[in-house]
Write an enzyme that holds these catalytic residues in place. Structure first.
Site, PDB file in Angstrom:
ATOM      1  N   GLY A  18       1.652   2.302  11.718  1.00 14.14           N
ATOM      2  CA  GLY A  18       2.716   2.542  10.727  1.00 14.14           C
ATOM      3  C   GLY A  18       2.462   1.862   9.402  1.00 14.14           C
ATOM      4  N   GLY A  19       1.466   0.994   9.321  1.00 17.19           N
ATOM      5  CA  GLY A  19       1.207   0.263   8.077  1.00 17.19           C
ATOM      6  C   GLY A  19       0.285   1.045   7.156  1.00 17.19           C
TER       7      GLY A  19
ATOM      8  N   ASP B 215      -9.693   2.385   2.055  1.00 19.29           N
ATOM      9  CA  ASP B 215      -9.627   1.741   3.375  1.00 19.29           C
ATOM     10  C   ASP B 215     -10.180   2.654   4.469  1.00 19.29           C
ATOM     11  OD1 ASP B 215      -8.533  -0.731   2.714  1.00 19.29           O
ATOM     12  OD2 ASP B 215      -6.464  -0.044   2.953  1.00 19.29           O
TER      13      ASP B 215
ATOM     14  N   ARG C 214       4.578  -1.139  16.320  1.00 16.05           N
ATOM     15  CA  ARG C 214       5.752  -1.902  16.760  1.00 16.05           C
ATOM     16  C   ARG C 214       7.018  -1.071  16.553  1.00 16.05           C
ATOM     17  NH1 ARG C 214       6.946  -7.292  13.428  1.00 16.05           N
ATOM     18  NH2 ARG C 214       7.046  -5.702  11.808  1.00 16.05           N
TER      19      ARG C 214
ATOM     20  N   LYS D  64       0.806  -1.232   0.000  1.00 10.97           N
ATOM     21  CA  LYS D  64       0.000   0.000   0.000  1.00 10.97           C
ATOM     22  C   LYS D  64       0.834   1.275   0.000  1.00 10.97           C
ATOM     23  CE  LYS D  64      -4.008  -2.234   1.783  1.00 10.97           C
ATOM     24  NZ  LYS D  64      -5.083  -2.341   2.712  1.00 10.97           N
TER      25      LYS D  64
END
Ligand code: NDP
Length: 306
Positions: A150-151, A123, A174, A87
């Site tokens: 963070g994704g 999304d 993380r 993404k």
């Protein structure tokens, strides 16, 4: 039929894909991609709208993404979805981005316009629809703790919370530098001080028991946007002992349908839902980006059994 293709297949499309009937003109690129329910969802939509084409899975590694995307215009594709881990990288490859995708810096939808690739992000809005349909509440009325900030999906969810003006947003990742960076980007959305508790409206906190338990006392909605839970053997992203009955828990993962986090939520007496509702709505919005017509929500819902 829910077939799966590779970059090699795209490079020899005449021999491998172009002859399929109906032809494959849409798909999802991911690694892994076998778990994706998007083919089921989008093929039901195509059938319902009598569009003579098919949507397939493509197992594409991170270092294959740009080559694979660049092949699509000449092969007659309408577009693709991007999933893990493409993404954020995808947003840097495409030729144009819509406004929301530019703000997020991540895309899940690519539309082919002539020889150009146009990226968008469904999304975020899909997540907002999902929360409303599962819990009958709007993001602006919620204090949100987001794991996986963070994704690609996490960034989209955080941006959606920001543009809808949620009461509080706590970012956790993380790799905590990414959550800190996102908090800095979102600061302009959280300038007023609506929250009266001794906590800030927007903050990034480390993934540590003490910090998380303190935050959870001042939170309504916990969202898992990490990939932890995709494997049945994965531990819960938060243990039941850290959760509480006042919370609602949304796991963006939908396969498996009941993740360890959702079991932990039930053990803690909290309400929970998996990511099927987000999948449904982000898919409907992708369909609308590709075809500029209303998505057949009822057929798509039936395909997912929701
Ligand atoms: P990315 O690869 O972009 O991001 C993965 C995220 O998960 C990062 O924040 C990463 O942290 C974190 N992560 C990975 N492994 C671990 C671990 N062992 N412990 C803690 N954190 C971890 O993936 P996406 O954003 O595309 O997808 C993330 C999740 O969202 C997936 O589970 C996917 O299924 C779900 N999703 C669901 C959708 C739906 O419609 N329901 C739509 C889109 C996504 P770090 O930055 O430190 O690497």
């Amino acid at each position: 039929m829910q077939e799966s293709y590779t970059l090699g297949d795209l490079q020899n499309w005449e021999a491998n894909g172009a002859r399929a009937d109906p032809p494959v003109r849409l798909g999802v690129f991911g690694d892994p991609v076998a778990h994706s329910l998007s083919p089921q969802l989008q093929n039901a939509a195509l059938k319902s709208r009598e569009l003579n084409m098919r949507y397939a899975r493509f197992q594409i590694a991170a270092d294959e993404l740009e080559t694979a995307l660049r092949l699509l215009p000449s092969l007659g594709f309408v577009g693709v979805n991007l999933t893990i881990p493409h993404k954020i990288a995808g947003a840097k490859v495409v030729d144009g981005l819509d406004d929301f995708a530019r703000k997020v810096g991540a895309i899940n939808t690519v539309r082919i316009d002539g020889d150009k690739l146009i990226g968008s992000n469904t999304d975020g809005p899909g997540f907002a629809h999902g929360i409303r349909s599962e819990f009958s509440v709007d993001l602006r009325d919620l204090r949100v703790l987001l794991l996986g900030a963070g994704g690609g999906a996490g960034r989209a969810i955080a941006m959606q919370c920001a543009v809808e003006g949620c009461e509080r947003l706590v970012l956790v990742n993380r790799t905590s530098a990414k959550a800190q960076q996102l908090a800095a980007e979102l600061k302009p959305f959280f300038v007023d001080t609506r929250v009266s508790a001794p906590v800030r409206r927007l903050e990034a906190v480390p993934w540590e028991e003490r910090a998380l338990r303190t935050q959870i006392a001042n939170i309504d909605l916990v969202v898992n946007a990490t990939s932890l839970g995709l494997k049945r053997s994965d531990p819960p992203v938060l243990p039941a002992a850290w959760l509480a009955p006042h919370l609602v828990i949304y796991d963006t993962i939908y396969a498996p349908g009941r993740t360890a986090l959702l079991s932990a939520a039930a053990d803690a007496g909290a309400r929970g839902a998996n990511g099927l509702s987000m999948l449904l709505h982000q898919g409907a919005l992708s369909f609308e980006a590709w075809f500029e017509r209303e998505a057949p929500l009822a057929a798509m819902r039936a395909a997912l059994g929701v």
